[in-house]
Design a protein around this motif. Structure first.
Motif, PDB file in Angstrom:
ATOM      1  N   LEU A 170       0.856  -1.184   0.000  1.00 59.92           N
ATOM      2  CA  LEU A 170       0.000   0.000   0.000  1.00 59.92           C
ATOM      3  C   LEU A 170       0.892   1.233   0.000  1.00 59.92           C
ATOM      4  CD1 LEU A 170      -3.010   1.003   0.227  1.00 59.92           C
ATOM      5  CD2 LEU A 170      -2.551   1.304   2.664  1.00 59.92           C
ATOM      6  N   ASP A 171       0.645   2.139  -0.935  1.00 58.58           N
ATOM      7  CA  ASP A 171       1.448   3.353  -1.054  1.00 58.58           C
ATOM      8  C   ASP A 171       0.502   4.536  -1.288  1.00 58.58           C
ATOM      9  OD1 ASP A 171       3.367   5.262  -1.391  1.00 58.58           O
ATOM     10  OD2 ASP A 171       4.258   4.402  -3.199  1.00 58.58           O
ATOM     11  N   ILE A 172       0.248   5.302  -0.223  1.00 57.60           N
ATOM     12  CA  ILE A 172      -0.658   6.449  -0.279  1.00 57.60           C
ATOM     13  C   ILE A 172       0.171   7.716  -0.436  1.00 57.60           C
ATOM     14  CG2 ILE A 172      -2.440   7.745   0.960  1.00 57.60           C
ATOM     15  CD1 ILE A 172      -3.070   5.208   2.529  1.00 57.60           C
ATOM     16  N   ARG A 173      -0.185   8.541  -1.411  1.00 58.18           N
ATOM     17  CA  ARG A 173       0.552   9.779  -1.659  1.00 58.18           C
ATOM     18  C   ARG A 173      -0.409  10.954  -1.830  1.00 58.18           C
ATOM     19  NH1 ARG A 173       5.572   8.956   0.042  1.00 58.18           N
ATOM     20  NH2 ARG A 173       6.186   6.832  -0.521  1.00 58.18           N
ATOM     21  N   GLY A 174      -0.203  11.984  -0.988  1.00 57.41           N
ATOM     22  CA  GLY A 174      -0.957  13.231  -1.121  1.00 57.41           C
ATOM     23  C   GLY A 174      -2.457  13.078  -1.041  1.00 57.41           C
ATOM     24  N   LEU A 175      -2.934  12.144  -0.238  1.00 57.72           N
ATOM     25  CA  LEU A 175      -4.373  11.863  -0.189  1.00 57.72           C
ATOM     26  C   LEU A 175      -5.144  12.998   0.484  1.00 57.72           C
ATOM     27  CD1 LEU A 175      -6.585   9.739  -0.766  1.00 57.72           C
ATOM     28  CD2 LEU A 175      -6.184   8.846   1.530  1.00 57.72           C
ATOM     29  N   ASP A 187       0.521  10.854   3.411  1.00 56.41           N
ATOM     30  CA  ASP A 187       1.480   9.934   2.795  1.00 56.41           C
ATOM     31  C   ASP A 187       1.670   8.765   3.759  1.00 56.41           C
ATOM     32  OD1 ASP A 187       1.793  11.680   0.710  1.00 56.41           O
ATOM     33  OD2 ASP A 187       3.734  12.452   1.355  1.00 56.41           O
ATOM     34  N   LEU A 188       1.531   7.545   3.237  1.00 58.60           N
ATOM     35  CA  LEU A 188       1.633   6.367   4.108  1.00 58.60           C
ATOM     36  C   LEU A 188       1.971   5.149   3.265  1.00 58.60           C
ATOM     37  CD1 LEU A 188       1.027   5.781   7.195  1.00 58.60           C
ATOM     38  CD2 LEU A 188      -1.167   4.902   6.428  1.00 58.60           C
ATOM     39  N   THR A 189       2.902   4.323   3.746  1.00 55.68           N
ATOM     40  CA  THR A 189       3.219   3.071   3.055  1.00 55.68           C
ATOM     41  C   THR A 189       3.178   1.913   4.041  1.00 55.68           C
ATOM     42  OG1 THR A 189       5.610   3.282   3.434  1.00 55.68           O
ATOM     43  CG2 THR A 189       4.739   4.234   1.392  1.00 55.68           C
ATOM     44  N   ILE A 190       2.802   0.743   3.533  1.00 55.59           N
ATOM     45  CA  ILE A 190       2.784  -0.481   4.339  1.00 55.59           C
ATOM     46  C   ILE A 190       3.368  -1.597   3.488  1.00 55.59           C
ATOM     47  CG2 ILE A 190       1.390  -2.148   5.627  1.00 55.59           C
ATOM     48  CD1 ILE A 190      -0.719   0.023   5.962  1.00 55.59           C
ATOM     49  N   ALA A 191       4.321  -2.345   4.053  1.00 53.04           N
ATOM     50  CA  ALA A 191       4.930  -3.474   3.355  1.00 53.04           C
ATOM     51  C   ALA A 191       4.279  -4.771   3.810  1.00 53.04           C
ATOM     52  CB  ALA A 191       6.434  -3.518   3.629  1.00 53.04           C
ATOM     53  N   ALA A 192       4.467  -5.830   3.049  1.00 53.82           N
ATOM     54  CA  ALA A 192       3.953  -7.147   3.435  1.00 53.82           C
ATOM     55  C   ALA A 192       4.569  -7.555   4.771  1.00 53.82           C
ATOM     56  CB  ALA A 192       4.296  -8.170   2.361  1.00 53.82           C
ATOM     57  N   GLY A 193       3.741  -8.063   5.681  1.00 49.16           N
ATOM     58  CA  GLY A 193       4.214  -8.506   6.981  1.00 49.16           C
ATOM     59  C   GLY A 193       4.470  -7.395   7.979  1.00 49.16           C
ATOM     60  N   GLU A 194       4.144  -6.148   7.605  1.00 46.73           N
ATOM     61  CA  GLU A 194       4.395  -4.999   8.476  1.00 46.73           C
ATOM     62  C   GLU A 194       3.090  -4.470   9.054  1.00 46.73           C
ATOM     63  OE1 GLU A 194       6.844  -0.781   8.197  1.00 46.73           O
ATOM     64  OE2 GLU A 194       5.562  -1.338   6.518  1.00 46.73           O
ATOM     65  N   THR A 195       3.159  -3.979  10.300  1.00 48.12           N
ATOM     66  CA  THR A 195       2.015  -3.312  10.919  1.00 48.12           C
ATOM     67  C   THR A 195       2.334  -1.845  11.108  1.00 48.12           C
ATOM     68  OG1 THR A 195       1.314  -5.310  12.095  1.00 48.12           O
ATOM     69  CG2 THR A 195       0.479  -3.221  12.912  1.00 48.12           C
ATOM     70  N   VAL A 196       1.506  -0.985  10.553  1.00 49.48           N
ATOM     71  CA  VAL A 196       1.636   0.462  10.717  1.00 49.48           C
ATOM     72  C   VAL A 196       0.427   0.945  11.501  1.00 49.48           C
ATOM     73  CG1 VAL A 196       1.737   2.698   9.564  1.00 49.48           C
ATOM     74  CG2 VAL A 196       2.949   0.734   8.585  1.00 49.48           C
ATOM     75  N   ALA A 197       0.675   1.660  12.594  1.00 46.49           N
ATOM     76  CA  ALA A 197      -0.410   2.165  13.440  1.00 46.49           C
ATOM     77  C   ALA A 197      -0.722   3.610  13.078  1.00 46.49           C
ATOM     78  CB  ALA A 197      -0.018   2.072  14.907  1.00 46.49           C
ATOM     79  N   LEU A 198      -2.002   3.923  13.013  1.00 46.29           N
ATOM     80  CA  LEU A 198      -2.495   5.273  12.788  1.00 46.29           C
ATOM     81  C   LEU A 198      -3.126   5.725  14.098  1.00 46.29           C
ATOM     82  CD1 LEU A 198      -2.470   7.093  10.283  1.00 46.29           C
ATOM     83  CD2 LEU A 198      -4.749   6.247   9.720  1.00 46.29           C
ATOM     84  N   VAL A 199      -2.543   6.758  14.721  1.00 49.02           N
ATOM     85  CA  VAL A 199      -2.892   7.122  16.098  1.00 49.02           C
ATOM     86  C   VAL A 199      -3.398   8.555  16.168  1.00 49.02           C
ATOM     87  CG1 VAL A 199      -1.985   7.339  18.442  1.00 49.02           C
ATOM     88  CG2 VAL A 199      -1.103   5.578  16.956  1.00 49.02           C
ATOM     89  N   GLY A 200      -4.344   8.793  17.078  1.00 49.99           N
ATOM     90  CA  GLY A 200      -4.826  10.145  17.315  1.00 49.99           C
ATOM     91  C   GLY A 200      -6.135  10.118  18.081  1.00 49.99           C
ATOM     92  N   GLU A 201      -6.532  11.277  18.579  1.00 49.38           N
ATOM     93  CA  GLU A 201      -7.804  11.390  19.282  1.00 49.38           C
ATOM     94  C   GLU A 201      -8.966  11.214  18.303  1.00 49.38           C
ATOM     95  OE1 GLU A 201      -7.573  14.863  22.434  1.00 49.38           O
ATOM     96  OE2 GLU A 201      -6.282  15.320  20.721  1.00 49.38           O
ATOM     97  N   SER A 202     -10.158  11.031  18.852  1.00 52.83           N
ATOM     98  CA  SER A 202     -11.356  10.981  18.009  1.00 52.83           C
ATOM     99  C   SER A 202     -11.484  12.297  17.248  1.00 52.83           C
ATOM    100  CB  SER A 202     -12.601  10.775  18.874  1.00 52.83           C
ATOM    101  OG  SER A 202     -12.545   9.524  19.517  1.00 52.83           O
ATOM    102  N   GLY A 203     -11.785  12.203  15.960  1.00 55.15           N
ATOM    103  CA  GLY A 203     -11.902  13.396  15.142  1.00 55.15           C
ATOM    104  C   GLY A 203     -10.626  13.790  14.436  1.00 55.15           C
TER     105      GLY A 203
END
Length: 340
Positions: A9-14, A32-48
């Motif tokens: 997964l390769d997200i650019r300028g979304l 911008d965000l990338t995820i490789a096979a076998g990798e866990t990427v966490a997306l963190v933040g408060e609600s909203g």
């Protein structure tokens, strides 16, 4: 020299906007965000902060005629090795990807499971659609999946309805459904929020085990930094629709360079804090204020009204994502002073 690992997964300028009667409102921007096979990427933040909008944008499950991807690309590598930009695909093409190449675990299983269909039928559905299996083979596969996610007496449970299962079992059933067609990417949107800590730990262990067995990438959406430390290799901290800090989990936790990340880490309770703080008459640290409304974003840095590091320049323009080092970035004008 080793060949660089290509992301699945390769997200650019979304950029995603909500088109409302009063005009367009930007929900997420410049992601911008990338995820490789076998990798866990966490997306963190408060609600909203925009975490769920980001995951729904990837799945193209935004409210029709309201949520629109206005800019950027979402390049995804399917099981067959083909790479496509999900933004450009029509709905029929996306239906072939959802549940097959990309699985999703939603935050509340009772709202994501159909109350009038048995658990087995719901898990069997993506198998019948994407693998063109008959009803009995698909139901047999559903029972096997329930066994894999640790549900005892799986054959009997497959014939039950969601309300007949406990919260932990319902969440395991949604995991089985998300993994039914062996996806290359799993999106987990706060999958442990409604569970007690014991069941939460079991679900996290289960996800890690299944990831090792299947080699899939995981986008893990959460507000819990303790969960991030346990399950992820990299973390992206979101605030007001933008990523404000990103990098390897250990690097960001040991060397935070954005005041929002610093505030999130400071507000985490630690073992022994309750006793120590009670004796000292102290309270757990908290970030003042709230996440701003999408319709009334402050000028410049959106975090500046809550930030103790803010200066006049912070209100002039949105800070760029600066390179702390080769793997660590921070969207703060004063990142060099933070954490010193």
């Amino acid at each position: 020299m080793d060949k660089p690992i290509e992301p699945i997964l390769d997200i650019r300028g979304l950029k995603t906007v909500f088109r409302l009667r009063g005009g367009d409102i930007t929900a997420i921007s410049d992601i911008d965000l990338t995820i490789a096979a076998g990798e866990t990427v966490a997306l963190v933040g408060e609600s909203g902060s925009g975490k769920s909008v980001t995951s729904l944008s990837v799945m193209r499950l935004l409210a029709r005629n309201v949520g629109v991807i206005a800019a950027g690309s979402i390049r995804f590598r399917s099981k067959d090795g083909s790479v496509r930009d999900l933004v450009t695909l029509d709905e029929e093409q996306m239906r072939k990807i959802r549940g097959n190449d990309i699985g999703m675990i939603f935050q509340e299983p009772m709202s994501s499971l159909n109350p009038v269909l048995t658990i087995g039928d719901q898990i069997a559905e993506p198998i019948r659609i994407h693998r063109e299996a008959g009803r009995k083979p698909a139901l047999d596969a559903a029972v096997q999946l329930l066994e894999q996610v640790g549900i005892p007496d799986a054959k009997r449970r497959a014939g039950q309805y969601p309300h007949e299962l406990s919260g932990g079992m319902r969440q395991r059933a949604t995991i089985a459904m998300a993994l039914a067609c062996d996806p290359t990417l799993l999106i987990a949107d706060e999958p442990t929020t409604a569970l007690d800590v014991t069941i939460q730990a079991q679900i996290l262990d289960l996800l890690l085990t299944l990831q090792r067995e299947r080699g899939m990438g995981i986008l893990f959406v959460t507000h819990n930094l303790g969960v991030v430390a346990e399950i992820a290799q990299r973390v992206a901290v979101m605030y007001a629709g933008r990523i404000v800090e990103h990098g390897p989990v250990e690097e960001v936790f040991r060397n935070p360079r954005h005041p929002y990340t610093l505030g999130l880490l400071a507000s985490m309770p630690r073992l022994g804090d309750a006793t120590r703080m009670k004796k000292a008459g102290q309270k757990l640290a908290a970030i003042p204020g709230v996440v701003p409304s999408l319709s009334s974003m402050p000028e410049g840095c959106a975090f500046s009204p809550r930030c103790t590091y803010a200066v006049d320049a912070c209100q002039m323009a949105i800070p760029p994502l600066a390179d702390v080092n080769a793997v660590h970035g921070s969207r703060c004008l004063r990142w060099q002073e933070i954490g010193q």
